[in-house]
Write an enzyme that holds these catalytic residues in place. Sequence first.
Site, PDB file in Angstrom:
ATOM      1  N   HIS A 140       0.874  -1.189   0.000  1.00  0.00           N
ATOM      2  CA  HIS A 140       0.000   0.000   0.000  1.00  0.00           C
ATOM      3  C   HIS A 140       0.910   1.237   0.000  1.00  0.00           C
ATOM      4  CE1 HIS A 140      -3.486   2.381   0.621  1.00  0.00           C
ATOM      5  NE2 HIS A 140      -3.759   2.142   1.890  1.00  0.00           N
ATOM      6  N   HIS A 152      -2.594  -2.032  -9.761  1.00  0.00           N
ATOM      7  CA  HIS A 152      -3.548  -1.437  -8.830  1.00  0.00           C
ATOM      8  C   HIS A 152      -4.814  -2.273  -8.842  1.00  0.00           C
ATOM      9  CE1 HIS A 152      -5.996   1.589  -6.825  1.00  0.00           C
ATOM     10  NE2 HIS A 152      -4.853   2.139  -6.449  1.00  0.00           N
ATOM     11  N   ASP A 178       2.579   5.700  -6.746  1.00  0.00           N
ATOM     12  CA  ASP A 178       3.843   5.558  -6.023  1.00  0.00           C
ATOM     13  C   ASP A 178       5.056   5.443  -6.933  1.00  0.00           C
ATOM     14  OD1 ASP A 178       2.852   5.711  -3.468  1.00  0.00           O
ATOM     15  OD2 ASP A 178       2.299   3.597  -3.438  1.00  0.00           O
TER      16      ASP A 178
END
Length: 429
Positions: free
Chosen positions: A268, A307, A363
Amino acid sequence: MPKDTLSVTDNRTGNSYEVPIQDGVIRAADLRQIKASPDDFGLMSYDPAFMNTASCRSAISYIDGEKGILRYRGYPIEQLADTSTFLETAYLLLHGELPSAAELDAWVYNITHHTIIHENIKKFIDGFHHDAHPMGVFVSTVAALSTFYPEAKRITDETSRTNQIFRLIAKTPTLAAFAHRHTVGMPFAYPDNDLSYTGNFLNMMFKATEVKYVPNPTLERALDVLFILHADHEQNCSTSAMRAVGSAHADPYSCMAAAAAALYGPLHGGANEEVLRMLREIGSKENIPAYIHRVKQGEVRLMGFGHRIYKNYDPRAKIIKHTADLVFDVTGKNPLIDIALELEHIALEDEYFVSRKLYPNVDFYSGIIYEAMHFPVDMFPVLFAIGRTPGWLAQWQEMLLDKEQKIARPRQVYVGSTVRDYMPIEKRT
Ligand code: ACO
């Protein structure tokens, strides 16, 4: 005229049922009427990791993962990143509407005047080992705040909720910066209320001996944009933790410590940290094909890729790429960007990633910017947590005000032993 219902025939009994469909979902509880025998508990749905289960009705953020769309309260993320500020976006998430000029002034004033933390929290931070991971310090100090504000337990009192919301949004940068200063052995730098939210955070992070810290406006704005991009993302792992703990009526500090703990995980919010480590391990563009080979063999994951919801380019990653260029104009280019761009280029043409619809997520590029701004790698998940704070709080409050919500308590499918008698130890083989 088609009906908004689902007809189900239970082949065990031959009975048929009609289940209403609303907003594209059936209610799992409607399945309970489907029974194989009168004493049967009723049919349940089984959905490990909530792959296809909506846990709430929410009006906060909207994602279309196939099209790569993200909106907060209906506003496209691209427009907010371009023209809003983090604090205005936080107001939007929490109140549902953009503020008037007077509402925004009051909001910013209240957040700005809650940035100081109790001196005892400093002592608490001092107790951590010098190499304590700042995310561990952050999770613990957010939880510890609940002991300083016992009225936070009054979660049905709107005024109390509002005060805790001010405090949490205001104090997270202070806790984060103090955690960092502790690990590098520098004295804590106190908040400077003349500065913007992100300007002050940069001040608390990086102020050295100068009397007044002056943040670079480009970096200040870049950080503000990054916080906007992280501010909410519907029912992700940490937000679900926030709601689940909140559903037991714990105070918001305890709930947010749980959410931040979930965010710490490398699958995460910890992924931004892992991306940097991965890019450093790859080291140069020539080594990319060998690394991709290892990913395809299942030895390692391409961090910052893939994702649960996006099966297209993460819209936040696109904005971050643009922000990176602006930051590098000030800081000089982070050489890891070339490896990242090439890695993305190769992965997006590779059958393994194409067939699984794996694209860069938020990210993939954020860490490269943070590093260029001199944030240490282990601060990356903490930066994510600061940005996500308004989203967590908006989701927590929405959950509390939702009359349909109760304590979160999933069912299970029991697959263990049937009843058996306790065996004294001397008789066990
Ligand atoms: N690298 C290589 N293969 C991957 C990756 C990856 N990053 N992500 C998914 N896959 C593969 C899986 O191996 C699987 O392949 P298979 O069908 O052959 O078994 C397939 O793609 C589907 O993957 P799942 O793990 O089932 O997808 P899930 O939705 O459960 O996981 C997750 C999503 C956790 C984000 C995953 O893509 C991942 O681990 N990514 C790397 C970590 C990361 O970047 N996390 C940040 C997410 S964004 C955020 O939290 C802010």
